[in-house]
Write a protein that holds these residues in place. Structure first.
Motif, short mmCIF file in Angstrom:
data_model
loop_
_atom_site.label_atom_id
_atom_site.label_comp_id
_atom_site.label_asym_id
_atom_site.label_seq_id
_atom_site.Cartn_x
_atom_site.Cartn_y
_atom_site.Cartn_z
N GLY A 124 -14.70 -1.88 -3.21
CA GLY A 124 -13.89 -0.78 -3.72
C GLY A 124 -12.40 -1.01 -3.67
O GLY A 124 -11.63 -0.17 -4.15
N SER A 125 -11.96 -2.13 -3.11
CA SER A 125 -10.51 -2.34 -2.99
C SER A 125 -9.84 -2.52 -4.35
O SER A 125 -8.64 -2.28 -4.49
CB SER A 125 -10.22 -3.55 -2.10
N SER A 126 -10.60 -2.92 -5.38
CA SER A 126 -10.02 -3.04 -6.72
C SER A 126 -9.68 -1.67 -7.31
O SER A 126 -8.95 -1.57 -8.29
CB SER A 126 -10.99 -3.77 -7.65
N HIS A 127 -10.22 -0.62 -6.70
CA HIS A 127 -10.00 0.73 -7.18
C HIS A 127 -8.72 1.35 -6.62
O HIS A 127 -8.32 2.45 -7.04
CB HIS A 127 -11.21 1.61 -6.79
N CYS A 128 -8.06 0.66 -5.69
CA CYS A 128 -6.92 1.26 -4.97
C CYS A 128 -5.80 1.70 -5.91
O CYS A 128 -5.16 2.73 -5.69
CB CYS A 128 -6.36 0.27 -3.95
N SER A 129 -5.54 0.93 -6.97
CA SER A 129 -4.43 1.27 -7.86
C SER A 129 -4.69 2.55 -8.64
O SER A 129 -3.75 3.21 -9.09
CB SER A 129 -4.16 0.11 -8.83
N GLN A 130 -5.97 2.93 -8.82
CA GLN A 130 -6.31 4.17 -9.52
C GLN A 130 -6.68 5.30 -8.56
O GLN A 130 -6.85 6.45 -8.97
CB GLN A 130 -7.49 3.95 -10.47
N CYS A 131 -6.80 5.01 -7.29
CA CYS A 131 -7.30 5.98 -6.32
C CYS A 131 -6.22 6.99 -5.93
O CYS A 131 -5.03 6.64 -5.85
CB CYS A 131 -7.82 5.25 -5.08
N GLU A 132 -6.63 8.21 -5.64
CA GLU A 132 -5.67 9.22 -5.21
C GLU A 132 -5.10 8.92 -3.83
O GLU A 132 -4.04 9.43 -3.46
CB GLU A 132 -6.34 10.60 -5.21
N HIS A 133 -5.81 8.10 -3.05
CA HIS A 133 -5.30 7.70 -1.74
C HIS A 133 -4.26 6.59 -1.87
O HIS A 133 -3.51 6.32 -0.93
CB HIS A 133 -6.43 7.25 -0.82
N GLY A 134 -4.29 5.92 -3.02
CA GLY A 134 -3.23 5.02 -3.45
C GLY A 134 -2.82 3.92 -2.51
O GLY A 134 -3.63 3.33 -1.81
N ALA A 135 -1.51 3.66 -2.52
CA ALA A 135 -0.96 2.50 -1.82
C ALA A 135 -1.15 2.60 -0.31
O ALA A 135 -1.28 1.57 0.36
CB ALA A 135 0.52 2.36 -2.15
N LYS A 136 -1.17 3.80 0.23
CA LYS A 136 -1.29 3.92 1.69
C LYS A 136 -2.66 3.49 2.17
O LYS A 136 -2.81 2.92 3.25
CB LYS A 136 -0.98 5.34 2.14
N GLY A 137 -3.70 3.75 1.39
CA GLY A 137 -5.02 3.28 1.74
C GLY A 137 -5.10 1.77 1.70
O GLY A 137 -5.66 1.13 2.60
N ALA A 138 -4.51 1.15 0.67
CA ALA A 138 -4.49 -0.30 0.56
C ALA A 138 -3.68 -0.94 1.68
O ALA A 138 -4.06 -1.97 2.24
CB ALA A 138 -3.93 -0.72 -0.81
N ALA A 139 -2.54 -0.31 2.02
CA ALA A 139 -1.70 -0.85 3.09
C ALA A 139 -2.41 -0.77 4.43
O ALA A 139 -2.31 -1.69 5.26
CB ALA A 139 -0.38 -0.09 3.15
N ALA A 140 -3.13 0.33 4.67
CA ALA A 140 -3.87 0.47 5.93
C ALA A 140 -4.96 -0.59 6.02
O ALA A 140 -5.16 -1.21 7.07
CB ALA A 140 -4.47 1.87 6.03
N LEU A 141 -5.68 -0.83 4.91
CA LEU A 141 -6.72 -1.86 4.91
C LEU A 141 -6.12 -3.24 5.17
O LEU A 141 -6.66 -4.02 5.96
CB LEU A 141 -7.46 -1.86 3.57
N ALA A 142 -5.00 -3.55 4.54
CA ALA A 142 -4.34 -4.84 4.75
C ALA A 142 -3.93 -5.01 6.21
O ALA A 142 -4.10 -6.09 6.80
CB ALA A 142 -3.12 -4.96 3.84
N SER A 143 -3.39 -3.95 6.81
CA SER A 143 -2.97 -4.02 8.20
C SER A 143 -4.17 -4.23 9.14
O SER A 143 -4.10 -5.03 10.08
CB SER A 143 -2.23 -2.74 8.59
N HIS A 144 -5.28 -3.55 8.87
CA HIS A 144 -6.46 -3.69 9.72
C HIS A 144 -7.09 -5.06 9.57
O HIS A 144 -7.55 -5.65 10.56
CB HIS A 144 -7.47 -2.60 9.38
N LEU A 145 -7.09 -5.60 8.35
CA LEU A 145 -7.61 -6.96 8.15
C LEU A 145 -6.74 -7.99 8.86
O LEU A 145 -7.23 -8.95 9.46
CB LEU A 145 -7.69 -7.27 6.66
#
Length: 363
Positions: A124-145
């Motif tokens: 589902g990470s490819s959906h981040c750019s269209q997701c309402e949770h947006g950049a903050k969700g992607a940034a949190a995932l990147a930080s946790h990884l």
């Protein structure tokens, strides 16, 4: 995916424990401006909340929780399977488990499965750019990884077969070279503890934290911290050398000279990581690494600014408590009570205050 709104448990919040705390991890993590902060904790606006769960993952002390999204339940499901997949709810993809946002899966969750050698696929990470949770969700995932990778590197000598998670439906998220500091950490680094001139300056005069600024509450640990106890253990007995990371509830404290033994750090700590140990002749401030969740409230409440965190430390579990500061007890010549003071004194502070008040009233 319908989940209950996150529940806020104020006794676990650093802003409740210390009313002047500047912690705003949950506010910074929320993509929907649904969280409001106060000096007694935080509140959620249910009309704005979209149940992304990012506040839950961001809070080191476990002040936010949800009955419908519990990463520990996903782990119980995962350890029964040879491989495990998690998809984010907005993507609509099928998986073994559904999370409200992939960024809500903490680093301890990812690292635990890696150490258990259970292949983890995140969809589902490819959906981040269209997701309402947006950049903050992607940034949190990147930080946790990134944090999970730091844990893998720290244990690689003992666990060479650690399995890394796979992102199968998007280009790999690039982890930053260094963890990004929040405004609180940047300010403290530049002003509070990072400048040599400040470190070399004379110790400031003793300041007293108002009694009502610190609120009492029961000690509590978190499930993520308990998972990290397992993740950071090494079979070879060697240190698990780990650098501080904003996404990990791990920290090692040390104390510079100038402590006024006010005990504010001990009283504000929400987990009992800081302890006062006394015997008939000695008073000591001790630090229990295993209980620390790196909420940093102790660093904020320390008025002389002599409490600090190590940039790199041994994260192995079951380490004995470390004495940060100790003093020999003195006996008051007037009331004969025992007390502690950085300098030798004939009378305890209570008796001296009584005498000063008497002199002001009667001359």
């Amino acid at each position: 995916m319908a989940i209950a709104y996150p529940e806020f448990r104020n006794a676990r919040c650093t802003r409740f424990r210390y009313r002047y705390s500047e912690c705003q991890r949950c506010l910074d993590a929320c993509p929907h401006e649904a969280i409001a902060l106060a000096d007694d904790g935080a509140r959620i606006d249910e009309t704005r909340c979209r149940n992304c769960g990012l506040c839950i993952a961001a809070c080191h002390t476990g002040a936010w929780a949800s009955e419908s999204f519990k990463p520990i339940d996903l782990l119980r499901q995962a350890i029964k399977q040879p491989a495990f997949s998690v998809a984010c709810a907005p993507s609509g993809l099928a998986a073994d488990a559904i999370a409200p946002c992939l960024g809500a899966l903490g680093a301890a969750f990812i690292a635990y499965l890696g150490k258990r050698r259970i292949p983890l696929t995140l969809l589902g990470s490819s959906h981040c750019s269209q997701c309402e949770h947006g950049a903050k969700g992607a940034a949190a995932l990147a930080s946790h990884l990134d944090a999970a990778e730091r844990l893998r590197e720290a244990a690689q000598e003992a666990d060479k077969d650690w399995i890394q998670p796979q992102l199968t439906d998007a280009a790999p998220i690039r982890s930053p070279e260094k963890p990004t500091m929040g405004r609180r950490q940047l300010f403290r680094r530049l002003i509070g503890r990072g400048v040599e001139a400040v470190a070399a300056a004379p110790a400031p005069a003793q300041q007293v934290v108002p009694e009502k600024a610190i609120r009492a509450g029961a000690y509590a640990s978190t499930e993520e911290r308990e998972l990290l106890q397992i993740v950071c253990a090494r079979k070879d007995g060697q240190p698990t050398s780990l650098a501080w990371h904003e996404a990990l509830p791990l920290m090692q404290l040390f104390l510079k000279s100038g402590c006024t033994n006010c005990e504010a750090c001990f009283r504000a700590c929400p987990t009992g990581a800081l302890q006062i140990v006394e015997n008939p002749g000695e008073w000591a401030l001790a630090f229990q690494t295993d209980r620390c969740v790196a909420c940093e409230v102790c660093l904020e409440v320390c008025q002389p600014r002599v409490l600090d965190a190590q940039a790199r430390f041994d994260a192995r579990p079951e380490q004995p408590a470390r004495v940060l500061h100790s003093l020999v007890k003195q006996r008051c010549a007037r009331c004969e009570r025992f007390f502690v003071s950085p300098q030798p004194r004939e009378k305890c502070p209570i008796c001296e205050d009584d005498e000063d008040a008497f002199a002001q009233i009667f001359g």
